[in-house]
Design a protein around this motif. Structure first.
Motif, PDB file in Angstrom:
ATOM      1  N   GLU A  94      22.060   0.747  11.901  1.00 51.84           N
ATOM      2  CA  GLU A  94      22.277   0.883  13.410  1.00 51.84           C
ATOM      3  C   GLU A  94      20.945   2.270  14.067  1.00 51.84           C
ATOM      4  OE1 GLU A  94      24.818   1.186  11.066  1.00 51.84           O
ATOM      5  OE2 GLU A  94      26.363   1.809  11.804  1.00 51.84           O
ATOM      6  N   TRP A  95      20.192   2.785  12.651  1.00 53.36           N
ATOM      7  CA  TRP A  95      19.583   3.648  13.195  1.00 53.36           C
ATOM      8  C   TRP A  95      18.031   2.862  13.703  1.00 53.36           C
ATOM      9  CZ3 TRP A  95      18.947   9.330  13.625  1.00 53.36           C
ATOM     10  CH2 TRP A  95      17.523   9.903  13.816  1.00 53.36           C
ATOM     11  N   VAL A  96      18.027   1.985  12.663  1.00 53.31           N
ATOM     12  CA  VAL A  96      16.578   1.587  12.958  1.00 53.31           C
ATOM     13  C   VAL A  96      16.485   0.780  13.924  1.00 53.31           C
ATOM     14  CG1 VAL A  96      15.498   0.222  11.456  1.00 53.31           C
ATOM     15  CG2 VAL A  96      16.230   1.232  10.210  1.00 53.31           C
ATOM     16  N   ARG A  97      18.083  -0.048  14.134  1.00 49.09           N
ATOM     17  CA  ARG A  97      18.304  -0.810  15.717  1.00 49.09           C
ATOM     18  C   ARG A  97      17.746   0.147  16.914  1.00 49.09           C
ATOM     19  NH1 ARG A  97      18.365  -5.865  17.927  1.00 49.09           N
ATOM     20  NH2 ARG A  97      19.278  -5.944  19.890  1.00 49.09           N
ATOM     21  N   ALA A  98      18.070   1.607  16.194  1.00 48.18           N
ATOM     22  CA  ALA A  98      17.653   2.752  17.778  1.00 48.18           C
ATOM     23  C   ALA A  98      16.789   2.348  17.815  1.00 48.18           C
ATOM     24  CB  ALA A  98      19.029   3.817  17.765  1.00 48.18           C
ATOM     25  N   TYR A  99      15.952   2.816  16.354  1.00 52.00           N
ATOM     26  CA  TYR A  99      14.592   2.831  17.107  1.00 52.00           C
ATOM     27  C   TYR A  99      13.902   1.924  17.667  1.00 52.00           C
ATOM     28  CZ  TYR A  99       9.545   2.997  16.316  1.00 52.00           C
ATOM     29  OH  TYR A  99       8.221   3.339  16.412  1.00 52.00           O
ATOM     30  N   TYR A 100      14.342   0.897  18.138  1.00 53.98           N
ATOM     31  CA  TYR A 100      13.672  -0.031  18.373  1.00 53.98           C
ATOM     32  C   TYR A 100      14.296  -0.499  20.210  1.00 53.98           C
ATOM     33  CZ  TYR A 100      11.689  -1.560  14.267  1.00 53.98           C
ATOM     34  OH  TYR A 100      10.465  -1.950  13.277  1.00 53.98           O
ATOM     35  N   GLU A 101      15.573   0.253  20.264  1.00 55.42           N
ATOM     36  CA  GLU A 101      15.753   0.206  21.551  1.00 55.42           C
ATOM     37  C   GLU A 101      16.062   0.990  22.812  1.00 55.42           C
ATOM     38  OE1 GLU A 101      20.069  -1.152  21.838  1.00 55.42           O
ATOM     39  OE2 GLU A 101      20.055  -3.261  20.298  1.00 55.42           O
ATOM     40  N   SER A 102      15.650   1.950  22.069  1.00 50.85           N
ATOM     41  CA  SER A 102      14.947   3.397  21.958  1.00 50.85           C
ATOM     42  C   SER A 102      13.654   2.819  22.933  1.00 50.85           C
ATOM     43  CB  SER A 102      15.386   4.380  21.615  1.00 50.85           C
ATOM     44  OG  SER A 102      14.883   4.677  20.655  1.00 50.85           O
ATOM     45  N   LEU A 103      13.201   2.393  22.243  1.00 49.58           N
ATOM     46  CA  LEU A 103      11.921   2.163  23.170  1.00 49.58           C
ATOM     47  C   LEU A 103      11.541   1.744  23.479  1.00 49.58           C
ATOM     48  CD1 LEU A 103       8.534   2.042  22.334  1.00 49.58           C
ATOM     49  CD2 LEU A 103       8.680   0.598  20.479  1.00 49.58           C
ATOM     50  N   TRP A 104      12.651  -0.199  23.975  1.00 56.28           N
ATOM     51  CA  TRP A 104      12.580  -0.468  24.836  1.00 56.28           C
ATOM     52  C   TRP A 104      13.535  -0.204  25.878  1.00 56.28           C
ATOM     53  CZ3 TRP A 104      15.989  -4.329  21.646  1.00 56.28           C
ATOM     54  CH2 TRP A 104      15.219  -5.377  20.579  1.00 56.28           C
ATOM     55  N   LEU A 105      14.515   1.241  26.277  1.00 60.10           N
ATOM     56  CA  LEU A 105      14.439   1.807  27.151  1.00 60.10           C
ATOM     57  C   LEU A 105      13.794   2.661  27.956  1.00 60.10           C
ATOM     58  CD1 LEU A 105      16.954   2.930  29.324  1.00 60.10           C
ATOM     59  CD2 LEU A 105      17.390   4.506  26.892  1.00 60.10           C
ATOM     60  N   ALA A 106      12.553   3.238  27.038  1.00 58.82           N
ATOM     61  CA  ALA A 106      11.820   4.035  27.459  1.00 58.82           C
ATOM     62  C   ALA A 106      10.602   3.348  28.485  1.00 58.82           C
ATOM     63  CB  ALA A 106      10.967   4.638  25.939  1.00 58.82           C
ATOM     64  N   MET A 107      10.567   1.995  27.595  1.00 60.69           N
ATOM     65  CA  MET A 107       9.323   1.542  28.668  1.00 60.69           C
ATOM     66  C   MET A 107      10.308   1.005  30.082  1.00 60.69           C
ATOM     67  SD  MET A 107       8.114  -1.614  25.862  1.00 60.69           S
ATOM     68  CE  MET A 107       7.007  -1.592  25.040  1.00 60.69           C
ATOM     69  N   ALA A 108      11.959   1.056  30.104  1.00 60.90           N
ATOM     70  CA  ALA A 108      12.217   0.465  31.594  1.00 60.90           C
ATOM     71  C   ALA A 108      11.942   2.335  32.093  1.00 60.90           C
ATOM     72  CB  ALA A 108      13.567   0.228  31.239  1.00 60.90           C
TER      73      ALA A 108
END
Length: 256
Positions: A92-106
């Protein structure tokens, strides 16, 4: 639009970006209430970080910039707890690294739309996946900027602690508008103290507790501190392109 109305609009748009992101079918992570801050690029601590090779300088990256608009996107508590309870970085933590990156772009896109609508110049400071292997760090850290802005403090391995908690992404944009308080004219002993307060919690040199040593799956933590190269080597097994400590985060919860 005056500065206060603009800030309120930015905060609304950032919250909306988080809500929209979590409604997407391709995302699984959940985030808490985002926080927003502002800091002047004229703060002398940016000069000191740059002179010591610890971070890029905002004026070097974008010369017209005068204010950095910052945001903090906290991870849901269950994601943070999952990583504390596992020997290796939790899925979950590793997945959150990538999803938080996508969210930051948004979020960045929302900020850009608001600022362009006000006729302001706006730019990114980093593509958020840059890594300088010879320096064993990113080219630019929003976390230092957020700490200077008073949003929180640095933590082990260059992590960021907000309101006593860790686990989240710090991001931002730089604009030519003036929206931050004028920085203090620090010099001499006052400047040395302020700079030490910024860096002291950013643990790379000891002391490290036995608990912290045991928590590191890459063997990078010892009583003397954190070996940046060993940390990089382990994190590269998780993210080959950008081996930042965030992809592991096992030591982030510890205090100096």
């Amino acid at each position: 639009m005056d500065a206060e109305h603009l800030k309120r609009k930015l905060e609304r748009e950032i919250r909306e970006a988080v809500m929209e992101f979590q409604e997407r079918e391709d995302t699984t992570c959940r985030f808490g209430e985002p926080a927003v801050g502002y800091v002047s690029v004229d703060d002398v601590r940016f000069d000191m970080l740059f002179a010591r090779g610890l971070n890029g300088h905002p004026r070097e990256i974008y010369r017209p910039g005068r204010t950095i608009i910052l945001y903090y996107l906290p991870l849901a508590e269950e994601t943070v707890k999952a990583n504390e309870g596992s020997e290796e970085p939790a899925e979950e933590w590793v997945r959150a690294y990538y999803e938080s990156l996508w969210l930051a772009m948004a979020v960045n896109q929302k900020i850009r739309e608001v600022m362009v609508g006000q006729g302001r110049l706006i730019s990114g400071l980093s593509n958020m996946v840059s890594w300088e292997d010879d320096k064993l760090r990113e080219d630019w850290s929003f976390k230092f900027a957020a700490a200077i802005a008073g949003m929180g403090e640095m933590g082990p391995a260059g992590s960021f602690h907000f309101d006593g908690k860790y686990g989240g992404r710090v991001g931002g944009m730089i604009t030519d508008g003036m929206y931050a308080d004028k920085p203090e004219a620090l010099e001499g002993e006052e400047l040395a103290k302020a700079f030490a307060e910024l860096l002291d919690p950013c643990l790379f040199e000891g002391p490290c507790s036995e608990e912290m040593i045991k928590a590191c799956p890459g063997g990078a933590v010892s009583a003397e501190g954190i070996d940046r190269a060993l940390c990089r080597d382990y994190c590269r097994t998780i993210n080959e392109t950008t081996p930042v400590p965030e992809v592991c985060g096992k030591c982030f919860r510890f205090k100096v």
